[in-house]
Scaffold this motif. Sequence first.
Motif, PDB file in Angstrom:
ATOM      1  N   GLY A 190      -8.573  11.644  17.136  1.00 46.40           N
ATOM      2  CA  GLY A 190      -7.598  11.203  18.122  1.00 46.40           C
ATOM      3  C   GLY A 190      -7.104   9.793  17.946  1.00 46.40           C
ATOM      4  N   ARG A 191      -7.575   9.106  16.896  1.00 42.68           N
ATOM      5  CA  ARG A 191      -7.108   7.733  16.647  1.00 42.68           C
ATOM      6  C   ARG A 191      -5.848   7.764  15.800  1.00 42.68           C
ATOM      7  NH1 ARG A 191     -12.451   7.691  14.734  1.00 42.68           N
ATOM      8  NH2 ARG A 191     -14.011   7.001  16.275  1.00 42.68           N
ATOM      9  N   PHE A 192      -5.164   6.643  15.794  1.00 44.41           N
ATOM     10  CA  PHE A 192      -4.005   6.507  14.912  1.00 44.41           C
ATOM     11  C   PHE A 192      -3.772   5.027  14.675  1.00 44.41           C
ATOM     12  CE2 PHE A 192       0.146   7.367  13.107  1.00 44.41           C
ATOM     13  CZ  PHE A 192      -0.016   8.648  12.606  1.00 44.41           C
ATOM     14  N   PRO A 193      -3.715   4.611  13.419  1.00 50.39           N
ATOM     15  CA  PRO A 193      -3.575   3.169  13.141  1.00 50.39           C
ATOM     16  C   PRO A 193      -2.209   2.651  13.568  1.00 50.39           C
ATOM     17  CG  PRO A 193      -3.359   4.445  11.115  1.00 50.39           C
ATOM     18  CD  PRO A 193      -3.776   5.403  12.177  1.00 50.39           C
ATOM     19  N   THR A 194      -2.194   1.425  14.019  1.00 46.25           N
ATOM     20  CA  THR A 194      -0.942   0.782  14.413  1.00 46.25           C
ATOM     21  C   THR A 194      -0.522  -0.316  13.443  1.00 46.25           C
ATOM     22  OG1 THR A 194      -2.197  -0.720  15.841  1.00 46.25           O
ATOM     23  CG2 THR A 194      -1.325   1.299  16.851  1.00 46.25           C
ATOM     24  N   ARG A 195      -1.466  -0.820  12.660  1.00 44.77           N
ATOM     25  CA  ARG A 195      -1.144  -1.896  11.712  1.00 44.77           C
ATOM     26  C   ARG A 195      -1.172  -1.342  10.287  1.00 44.77           C
ATOM     27  NH1 ARG A 195      -5.066  -6.785  12.652  1.00 44.77           N
ATOM     28  NH2 ARG A 195      -3.661  -7.626  11.046  1.00 44.77           N
ATOM     29  N   HIS A 196      -0.244  -1.812   9.465  1.00 40.66           N
ATOM     30  CA  HIS A 196      -0.175  -1.428   8.052  1.00 40.66           C
ATOM     31  C   HIS A 196      -0.160   0.103   7.892  1.00 40.66           C
ATOM     32  CE1 HIS A 196      -1.049  -5.636   7.457  1.00 40.66           C
ATOM     33  NE2 HIS A 196      -2.244  -5.502   8.013  1.00 40.66           N
ATOM     34  N   LEU A 197       0.632   0.754   8.705  1.00 43.52           N
ATOM     35  CA  LEU A 197       0.612   2.218   8.746  1.00 43.52           C
ATOM     36  C   LEU A 197       1.016   2.818   7.400  1.00 43.52           C
ATOM     37  CD1 LEU A 197       0.301   4.858  10.277  1.00 43.52           C
ATOM     38  CD2 LEU A 197       2.651   4.604  11.095  1.00 43.52           C
ATOM     39  N   GLU A 198       2.053   2.282   6.758  1.00 45.92           N
ATOM     40  CA  GLU A 198       2.524   2.858   5.499  1.00 45.92           C
ATOM     41  C   GLU A 198       1.436   2.763   4.425  1.00 45.92           C
ATOM     42  OE1 GLU A 198       6.468   2.708   2.603  1.00 45.92           O
ATOM     43  OE2 GLU A 198       6.187   1.205   4.170  1.00 45.92           O
ATOM     44  N   ALA A 199       0.771   1.609   4.324  1.00 49.84           N
ATOM     45  CA  ALA A 199      -0.291   1.435   3.325  1.00 49.84           C
ATOM     46  C   ALA A 199      -1.459   2.372   3.595  1.00 49.84           C
ATOM     47  CB  ALA A 199      -0.764  -0.016   3.328  1.00 49.84           C
ATOM     48  N   ARG A 200      -1.796   2.588   4.856  1.00 42.70           N
ATOM     49  CA  ARG A 200      -2.907   3.477   5.202  1.00 42.70           C
ATOM     50  C   ARG A 200      -2.575   4.931   4.862  1.00 42.70           C
ATOM     51  NH1 ARG A 200      -6.935   1.418   8.559  1.00 42.70           N
ATOM     52  NH2 ARG A 200      -6.615  -0.739   9.235  1.00 42.70           N
ATOM     53  N   VAL A 201      -1.306   5.322   5.062  1.00 40.15           N
ATOM     54  CA  VAL A 201      -0.905   6.693   4.726  1.00 40.15           C
ATOM     55  C   VAL A 201      -0.996   6.909   3.219  1.00 40.15           C
ATOM     56  CG1 VAL A 201       1.016   8.338   4.722  1.00 40.15           C
ATOM     57  CG2 VAL A 201       0.565   6.958   6.758  1.00 40.15           C
ATOM     58  N   VAL A 202      -0.508   5.944   2.446  1.00 37.70           N
ATOM     59  CA  VAL A 202      -0.583   6.053   0.985  1.00 37.70           C
ATOM     60  C   VAL A 202      -2.043   6.101   0.532  1.00 37.70           C
ATOM     61  CG1 VAL A 202      -0.068   4.870  -1.184  1.00 37.70           C
ATOM     62  CG2 VAL A 202       1.653   4.947   0.646  1.00 37.70           C
ATOM     63  N   PHE A 203      -2.878   5.279   1.138  1.00 36.88           N
ATOM     64  CA  PHE A 203      -4.306   5.255   0.797  1.00 36.88           C
ATOM     65  C   PHE A 203      -4.961   6.611   1.070  1.00 36.88           C
ATOM     66  CE2 PHE A 203      -8.717   3.770   2.196  1.00 36.88           C
ATOM     67  CZ  PHE A 203      -9.216   3.834   0.900  1.00 36.88           C
ATOM     68  N   MET A 204      -4.627   7.220   2.181  1.00 31.15           N
ATOM     69  CA  MET A 204      -5.197   8.525   2.515  1.00 31.15           C
ATOM     70  C   MET A 204      -4.754   9.594   1.523  1.00 31.15           C
ATOM     71  SD  MET A 204      -4.787  10.767   6.011  1.00 31.15           S
ATOM     72  CE  MET A 204      -5.215  12.517   6.032  1.00 31.15           C
ATOM     73  N   LEU A 205      -3.480   9.581   1.152  1.00 28.05           N
ATOM     74  CA  LEU A 205      -2.983  10.577   0.201  1.00 28.05           C
ATOM     75  C   LEU A 205      -3.654  10.416  -1.163  1.00 28.05           C
ATOM     76  CD1 LEU A 205       0.841  10.576   1.063  1.00 28.05           C
ATOM     77  CD2 LEU A 205      -0.916  12.153   1.853  1.00 28.05           C
ATOM     78  N   LEU A 206      -3.795   9.167  -1.619  1.00 29.22           N
ATOM     79  CA  LEU A 206      -4.442   8.916  -2.906  1.00 29.22           C
ATOM     80  C   LEU A 206      -5.905   9.359  -2.884  1.00 29.22           C
ATOM     81  CD1 LEU A 206      -2.978   5.411  -3.859  1.00 29.22           C
ATOM     82  CD2 LEU A 206      -2.465   7.618  -4.917  1.00 29.22           C
ATOM     83  N   ALA A 207      -6.613   9.065  -1.790  1.00 29.30           N
ATOM     84  CA  ALA A 207      -8.022   9.462  -1.679  1.00 29.30           C
ATOM     85  C   ALA A 207      -8.155  10.976  -1.673  1.00 29.30           C
ATOM     86  CB  ALA A 207      -8.618   8.863  -0.411  1.00 29.30           C
ATOM     87  N   MET A 208      -7.242  11.643  -0.996  1.00 30.28           N
ATOM     88  CA  MET A 208      -7.273  13.104  -0.915  1.00 30.28           C
ATOM     89  C   MET A 208      -7.065  13.728  -2.288  1.00 30.28           C
ATOM     90  SD  MET A 208      -4.691  15.492   1.325  1.00 30.28           S
ATOM     91  CE  MET A 208      -3.281  15.019   0.303  1.00 30.28           C
ATOM     92  N   VAL A 209      -6.071  13.244  -3.027  1.00 30.49           N
ATOM     93  CA  VAL A 209      -5.779  13.786  -4.351  1.00 30.49           C
ATOM     94  C   VAL A 209      -6.905  13.449  -5.331  1.00 30.49           C
ATOM     95  CG1 VAL A 209      -4.183  13.675  -6.301  1.00 30.49           C
ATOM     96  CG2 VAL A 209      -3.302  13.741  -3.965  1.00 30.49           C
ATOM     97  N   THR A 210      -7.453  12.225  -5.233  1.00 27.40           N
ATOM     98  CA  THR A 210      -8.539  11.811  -6.133  1.00 27.40           C
ATOM     99  C   THR A 210      -9.767  12.695  -5.937  1.00 27.40           C
ATOM    100  OG1 THR A 210      -7.747   9.535  -6.090  1.00 27.40           O
ATOM    101  CG2 THR A 210     -10.024   9.901  -6.792  1.00 27.40           C
ATOM    102  N   MET A 211     -10.143  12.933  -4.687  1.00 28.56           N
ATOM    103  CA  MET A 211     -11.302  13.773  -4.409  1.00 28.56           C
ATOM    104  C   MET A 211     -11.103  15.180  -4.977  1.00 28.56           C
ATOM    105  SD  MET A 211     -12.952  16.222  -2.528  1.00 28.56           S
ATOM    106  CE  MET A 211     -11.621  16.615  -1.417  1.00 28.56           C
ATOM    107  N   ALA A 212      -9.943  15.764  -4.791  1.00 26.18           N
ATOM    108  CA  ALA A 212      -9.675  17.105  -5.310  1.00 26.18           C
ATOM    109  C   ALA A 212      -9.671  17.102  -6.836  1.00 26.18           C
ATOM    110  CB  ALA A 212      -8.336  17.606  -4.764  1.00 26.18           C
TER     111      ALA A 212
END
Length: 584
Positions: free
Chosen positions: A70-92
Motif C-alpha cells: 500500500g505504499r508509494f514513493p513520492t520522491r525520485h519516482l522515475e528513478a525508483r520505477v527504473v530501478f524496480m524494472l531493472l531488478a525484476m529483469v535481472t532476477m529473471a
Amino acid sequence: MSSFLASLTPHLAVNANERYRQVYSRVGLTVLLSWAFSLIGRPDLIAPWVAVSLSVQLLEFVAVRPFAKGRFPTRHLEARVVFMLLAMVTMAAVHAGVVLIFWRNGQPALMALALMVLVGGALNNVGSGVDSRPLFYLGAAPYAAAMIAMPVLAWHSAQEQVAVLAVCVAFFLLALHTIWGRMHNDRRAVVAAREEADRRRIQTEEALSDRTAMAAIVSHELRTPLSAIQAGAHLIRAGATPTQTYATADLIIDAGHLMTGLLTDMLDQAKIEARAMSLEDRDFDVLGAIRDATRFWGANAKAKGLILREPPGEQPSAWVRGDPFRLRQILNNLLSNAVKFTEEGVIALALTTTPVEGDQVRVEIEVQDNGPGIATDVMNRLFTPYTQASQETARTYGGTDLGLAVSRQLARLMGGELDARPGAERGAIFRLTLTLPAGHEDTAPRRAEILETTAPDIGAMRILAADDHEVNRRTLALVLEPLGVRLTTATDGLEALKRLEAEPFDVVLMDVNMPGMDGREATRRLRAGGGPNQHIPVIGFSAGVAEDEVRACREAGMTDWLAKPLDIRALYAALDRAGTKTQA
C-alpha cells in the motif's frame, strides 16, 4: 516522467505485491538448484550461485518494497520505477540463464528440471504482470529467451528432436500469451465492475444524503407557511375585527402560494430527474411574458421600496414559438430571488432578440438585482438543488434553492442556458439565453381564463363534488355554498354514480384519485350510461399534473381539469366555462 513509465505506475503496486508473495518459492528454488549443482559434480559452483541468487532477490526486494504494502514513493519516482524494472529483469535473467547449465548437461532429469524452472518462472510472471502488458513482457522475456535457446543448445546432441522441441516451445509461448490475455481481460472486467460498483455506491450515498438534506430543508421551509395558516385561521375563528380578518386572509393566501410554489418546484425537479418533463409548443410574445412577470412581482418590490424596471415601453413585441408557461416559471424564480435578496435600489430586466439562420430567434433576457452579490467560487453551487450559496445565506433568507436548479434545467430542456455572474458594482446578473423558432402574432381576441376579482354567476348551479378527503369536501362547501350553489358531495366514484343516477346536476367536480372506484373510471361509466347526466361537464382535479395523467383524464371523458391544491380563481373560471357549455 516519460509517458511509458507513467503508464506503468498504476500497476506497480499489484506487481510488487505479487513478487513479495513469491519470495519463499524463490528461496526454495535457490536450494533446489544448489542441490542440482552437486548432482552434476560441480559443488564449486554452489557458493557463487547462492551468493548471486540471494543478491538478485535482495535487490528485487529492495526495489519493489516502496511500491508494495500500500505504499508509494513520492520522491525520485522515475528513478525508483527504473530501478524496480531493472531488478525484476535481472532476477529473471539470472534464474533463466543458470538453468541452461543443467539443460546442456544432457541428463533427462536435470533437463526436465531446467524446463520446469523456466515454465514455472514464466507462469509466475503471468500473475505478477496480469494488469500490464509491458510488465508481463519485461518479466517473461528472460524465460522466453532461455526456452528459445534450448533447441539451439540441443542441436549437436539430438538434431532429430530439435524440430519437435522448437515446436513445443513455440506452442508453450503462444499458450502462455493466450493465458495472460484471458487473465488480463478478466482482471480488467473485475476492476471495471468494482469501479462501477464503487461509483454506484457513492451515487447512492450522495442520493441518500441529498434526500436527507431535502427532507430537512423542505420540512423547515413548510413550517413557515403552515405556521402562518394556522395562526391566521385561529385569529379568524376567535372573531378578529374586519381589518384584521382582511389582513389575515392575505397572510393565509400568501402562505398558500409559498407552499404551492415549493411543491411545484419539488414536482418539477422530480419530473426532470425522471426525464418526464414535457414542453408546450405555441406562439407567444416574449416581451408580453416579461411584462406579465413584472406586473406580478411589482407589488412585492414596491412593498420593499424597490424599483422594478422592465424593458422600455417602445420596445417592440418579440413573437416566438415555444413554452410560455415554462418561460414565466423561470422569470418568476429569477424575480422572486431578486426581490428577496435586494434590500434597496433597482431590479432591472432587459430583453434582446436577434434573428439567426433558419427562421430562428435568439432571445436573451437578463435580470440584474442590487443584492449583496455572489462570490465567483460559489456561483456554480447556485444551480445545485437544496444547496444554498452559504450557511449565512440559508439562515438569513431561507429557501431550498430549488427554483434556480429547476430554472436552469428547464432552460436546457428548451434548448438554451441559464447562467449567472457578479454585477459590475454589487448584486448579480442572471442571463437566460434561448434560441426559438420565430412565431406569428396572435390577433384573435381571447376570453380571460381566470376571473381576477369576482366570482362567476353560478348561484343557480347544481354541483356534485366527489372527493374521498373530508377536508377537500369542506373546502369546496366553504367556497361554493356562499354563492348560492346547491352542492352535493360524494366520498368515492361509486357513490357519485349513484347520486348522478338519482337526480340531475349541472356540473361534476371529480377527484381523480379515490379509493375503490377512481374518478376516471366513474367518468367512463357516466359517459357510457344513459342517465340524465350523461353529457354534463365533468371537471377533474388531481395533484398529478403530468401530461400523460391529464390526457388520461380527458380520454376518460372529463371536459376540464384543475390541479391541486385548488386555486379558487381557477375553480371559478372552470365553473364559468362549464356554465357557458351548459347554456350552449
